[in-house]
Design a protein around this motif. Sequence first.
Motif, mmCIF file in Angstrom:
data_model
loop_
_atom_site.group_PDB
_atom_site.id
_atom_site.type_symbol
_atom_site.label_atom_id
_atom_site.label_comp_id
_atom_site.label_asym_id
_atom_site.label_seq_id
_atom_site.Cartn_x
_atom_site.Cartn_y
_atom_site.Cartn_z
ATOM 1 N N LYS A 90 35.268 25.513 18.952
ATOM 2 C CA LYS A 90 34.442 24.463 18.367
ATOM 3 C C LYS A 90 32.959 24.828 18.404
ATOM 4 C CE LYS A 90 38.391 22.372 18.899
ATOM 5 N NZ LYS A 90 39.421 22.584 17.878
ATOM 6 N N HIS A 91 32.203 24.283 17.454
ATOM 7 C CA HIS A 91 30.750 24.239 17.543
ATOM 8 C C HIS A 91 30.388 23.026 18.395
ATOM 9 C CE1 HIS A 91 30.390 27.250 14.337
ATOM 10 N NE2 HIS A 91 31.338 26.572 13.706
ATOM 11 N N VAL A 92 29.294 23.122 19.170
ATOM 12 C CA VAL A 92 29.022 22.094 20.174
ATOM 13 C C VAL A 92 27.567 21.638 20.139
ATOM 14 C CG1 VAL A 92 29.054 21.518 22.634
ATOM 15 C CG2 VAL A 92 30.825 23.032 21.678
ATOM 16 N N MET A 93 27.389 20.311 20.072
ATOM 17 C CA MET A 93 26.096 19.694 20.355
ATOM 18 C C MET A 93 26.216 18.986 21.698
ATOM 19 S SD MET A 93 23.836 16.746 18.408
ATOM 20 C CE MET A 93 22.655 17.817 17.599
ATOM 21 N N ILE A 94 25.251 19.250 22.607
ATOM 22 C CA ILE A 94 25.280 18.656 23.944
ATOM 23 C C ILE A 94 23.995 17.866 24.164
ATOM 24 C CG2 ILE A 94 25.714 19.064 26.391
ATOM 25 C CD1 ILE A 94 26.464 21.887 25.788
ATOM 26 N N GLU A 95 24.146 16.656 24.664
ATOM 27 C CA GLU A 95 22.966 15.939 25.129
ATOM 28 C C GLU A 95 22.365 16.688 26.318
ATOM 29 O OE1 GLU A 95 21.114 13.283 24.337
ATOM 30 O OE2 GLU A 95 22.225 12.914 22.479
ATOM 31 N N LYS A 96 21.054 16.550 26.493
ATOM 32 C CA LYS A 96 20.407 17.200 27.645
ATOM 33 C C LYS A 96 20.744 16.419 28.914
ATOM 34 C CE LYS A 96 17.674 13.662 27.671
ATOM 35 N NZ LYS A 96 17.820 12.645 28.728
ATOM 36 N N PRO A 97 20.757 17.099 30.071
ATOM 37 C CA PRO A 97 20.645 18.542 30.249
ATOM 38 C C PRO A 97 21.978 19.215 29.966
ATOM 39 C CG PRO A 97 20.942 17.510 32.387
ATOM 40 C CD PRO A 97 20.885 16.393 31.375
ATOM 41 N N ILE A 98 21.914 20.453 29.474
ATOM 42 C CA ILE A 98 23.171 21.143 29.169
ATOM 43 C C ILE A 98 23.924 21.519 30.441
ATOM 44 C CG2 ILE A 98 22.382 21.986 26.938
ATOM 45 C CD1 ILE A 98 21.947 24.751 28.333
ATOM 46 N N ALA A 99 23.187 21.673 31.562
ATOM 47 C CA ALA A 99 23.801 22.046 32.840
ATOM 48 C C ALA A 99 22.888 21.556 33.955
ATOM 49 C CB ALA A 99 24.006 23.554 32.929
ATOM 50 N N LEU A 100 23.424 21.508 35.169
ATOM 51 C CA LEU A 100 22.653 21.030 36.324
ATOM 52 C C LEU A 100 22.280 22.136 37.292
ATOM 53 C CD1 LEU A 100 24.561 17.695 37.059
ATOM 54 C CD2 LEU A 100 22.356 17.971 35.912
ATOM 55 N N ASN A 101 22.733 23.369 37.028
ATOM 56 C CA ASN A 101 22.366 24.485 37.890
ATOM 57 C C ASN A 101 22.544 25.785 37.119
ATOM 58 O OD1 ASN A 101 25.188 25.587 38.460
ATOM 59 N ND2 ASN A 101 25.395 23.480 39.197
ATOM 60 N N ARG A 102 21.977 26.866 37.640
ATOM 61 C CA ARG A 102 21.989 28.154 36.944
ATOM 62 C C ARG A 102 23.393 28.735 36.797
ATOM 63 N NH1 ARG A 102 17.093 28.785 39.696
ATOM 64 N NH2 ARG A 102 15.316 29.189 38.288
ATOM 65 N N VAL A 103 24.219 28.575 37.810
ATOM 66 C CA VAL A 103 25.574 29.137 37.742
ATOM 67 C C VAL A 103 26.331 28.535 36.570
ATOM 68 C CG1 VAL A 103 27.799 29.290 38.920
ATOM 69 C CG2 VAL A 103 25.685 29.716 40.194
ATOM 70 N N ASP A 104 26.260 27.203 36.447
ATOM 71 C CA ASP A 104 26.954 26.548 35.338
ATOM 72 C C ASP A 104 26.319 26.893 33.996
ATOM 73 O OD1 ASP A 104 28.890 25.414 36.879
ATOM 74 O OD2 ASP A 104 28.003 23.414 36.944
ATOM 75 N N SER A 105 24.998 27.037 33.987
ATOM 76 C CA SER A 105 24.319 27.427 32.753
ATOM 77 C C SER A 105 24.797 28.798 32.283
ATOM 78 C CB SER A 105 22.803 27.434 32.976
ATOM 79 O OG SER A 105 22.107 27.719 31.796
ATOM 80 N N GLU A 106 24.952 29.723 33.213
ATOM 81 C CA GLU A 106 25.450 31.067 32.880
ATOM 82 C C GLU A 106 26.887 31.010 32.383
ATOM 83 O OE1 GLU A 106 24.874 33.461 36.315
ATOM 84 O OE2 GLU A 106 22.683 33.352 36.241
ATOM 85 N N ARG A 107 27.709 30.175 33.011
ATOM 86 C CA ARG A 107 29.100 30.026 32.567
ATOM 87 C C ARG A 107 29.144 29.483 31.140
ATOM 88 N NH1 ARG A 107 31.434 25.765 35.516
ATOM 89 N NH2 ARG A 107 33.401 26.311 34.537
ATOM 90 N N LEU A 108 28.284 28.518 30.866
ATOM 91 C CA LEU A 108 28.249 27.919 29.535
ATOM 92 C C LEU A 108 27.807 28.937 28.489
ATOM 93 C CD1 LEU A 108 28.403 25.470 27.663
ATOM 94 C CD2 LEU A 108 26.090 24.845 28.411
ATOM 95 N N LEU A 109 26.762 29.695 28.808
ATOM 96 C CA LEU A 109 26.283 30.717 27.870
ATOM 97 C C LEU A 109 27.368 31.756 27.585
ATOM 98 C CD1 LEU A 109 24.073 32.031 26.183
ATOM 99 C CD2 LEU A 109 23.257 33.165 28.272
ATOM 100 N N ARG A 110 28.068 32.165 28.626
ATOM 101 C CA ARG A 110 29.124 33.166 28.450
ATOM 102 C C ARG A 110 30.230 32.629 27.534
ATOM 103 N NH1 ARG A 110 30.590 33.498 33.407
ATOM 104 N NH2 ARG A 110 28.751 34.726 33.933
ATOM 105 N N ALA A 111 30.614 31.369 27.736
ATOM 106 C CA ALA A 111 31.658 30.779 26.894
ATOM 107 C C ALA A 111 31.197 30.679 25.449
ATOM 108 C CB ALA A 111 32.041 29.400 27.426
ATOM 109 N N GLN A 112 29.950 30.297 25.255
ATOM 110 C CA GLN A 112 29.421 30.186 23.890
ATOM 111 C C GLN A 112 29.391 31.555 23.217
ATOM 112 O OE1 GLN A 112 26.172 31.352 22.745
ATOM 113 N NE2 GLN A 112 26.709 30.674 20.675
ATOM 114 N N GLN A 113 28.905 32.556 23.933
ATOM 115 C CA GLN A 113 28.811 33.893 23.365
ATOM 116 C C GLN A 113 30.194 34.451 23.034
ATOM 117 O OE1 GLN A 113 25.446 35.984 23.123
ATOM 118 N NE2 GLN A 113 25.382 33.817 22.592
ATOM 119 N N ASP A 114 31.140 34.215 23.912
ATOM 120 C CA ASP A 114 32.505 34.699 23.659
ATOM 121 C C ASP A 114 33.137 34.021 22.449
ATOM 122 O OD1 ASP A 114 32.300 36.384 25.828
ATOM 123 O OD2 ASP A 114 33.480 35.113 27.179
#
Length: 334
Positions: A90-114
């Motif tokens: 899916k394409h995703v629009m997320i209300e802010k904040p997209i994440a609450l910590n760096r680890v989750d932010s990195e996980r989210l970026l990796r999933a989006q890139q993949d």
Amino acid sequence: MKKNLNVGVVGLGVGEQHVLGYQKLDATTVTDICDINPKILKDVGDRNKIFGRHSDYRMITENPEIDIVSIASYDDHHVEQAISAFNHGKHVMIEKPIALNRVDSERLLRAQQDSGRLITSNLILRQSPRFKELKSWIDGGYFGDIVAIEGDYIHQILWKLTEGWRGKMDFYCVTYGGGIHMIDLMRWLIGQEVIEVNGMGNKLLTRDTPYKFDDIIMNSLRFENGTLGRSMSNLGPQRPQIHALNVYGTKQTFINDIPHARLYNGDQPHQETTITTAYPGIEKFDLIPDFVSAILEDRQPAISITDIFRVMDICFACYDSLEAQKTISVTYLI
């Protein structure tokens, strides 16, 4: 790319505004909605004539017929829901904040890139006619060099901390929920990245409540070209809501106010100009048409992947600075 895109919306507080935004477009159909509150789910579904109704977000994120997922749930659910959506194409629009910590932010970026799918976030102040006009002046050199900029999120919604779901979370930060809008706005207006921050906070407004975290946070920012910035998140002011913005240039100064802004080119009364351009002049769903167009045109949306992860990295650094009680350099994922 098919011409009509099916949409699912998760979280129906502000999420109902997402529903309205998609329903205004010829290219999208909201087929499914999700909320954990049965009454809200029924009311929003009935009002908007949506018959796919779910209490489990996976009924949307894993549905092969859905192309776009809008996530407007509680902040601590954003990452898992978005990753599930990306994992199912899916394409995703997320209300802010997209994440609450760096680890989750990195996980989210990796999933989006993949996934190869688009991501955006609802950093809506860029759509305000007044701030668009201000950016055109800054970009055109009307202000000269920007020496300082201040952006404060001022909104009397303290009850959201003391009575609402934010106060029940294991972690909450008013910079992530409020100040992020102003930090994004300042970064966009002057076209510079933040390189270091210093945060301070207090808990005076909520000291006699169960809310556990600072309720006012003030962050100092240094931008890459030397501009100094400051941003306060105040959810308990005794005044009307405003996105307070002051821009100090070598040629002009801009002061946002209600109902009109002011522009100065000196310190004398005759050097003041009233700016009547609409403010805020926006709806919560105003970024949705561009996001849908970006999907159809295979381009980055106006609020790009770089924008949303970089403003989040600035917010993470602000919180780290507050905790460490020292100035912190900002490190960026992308």
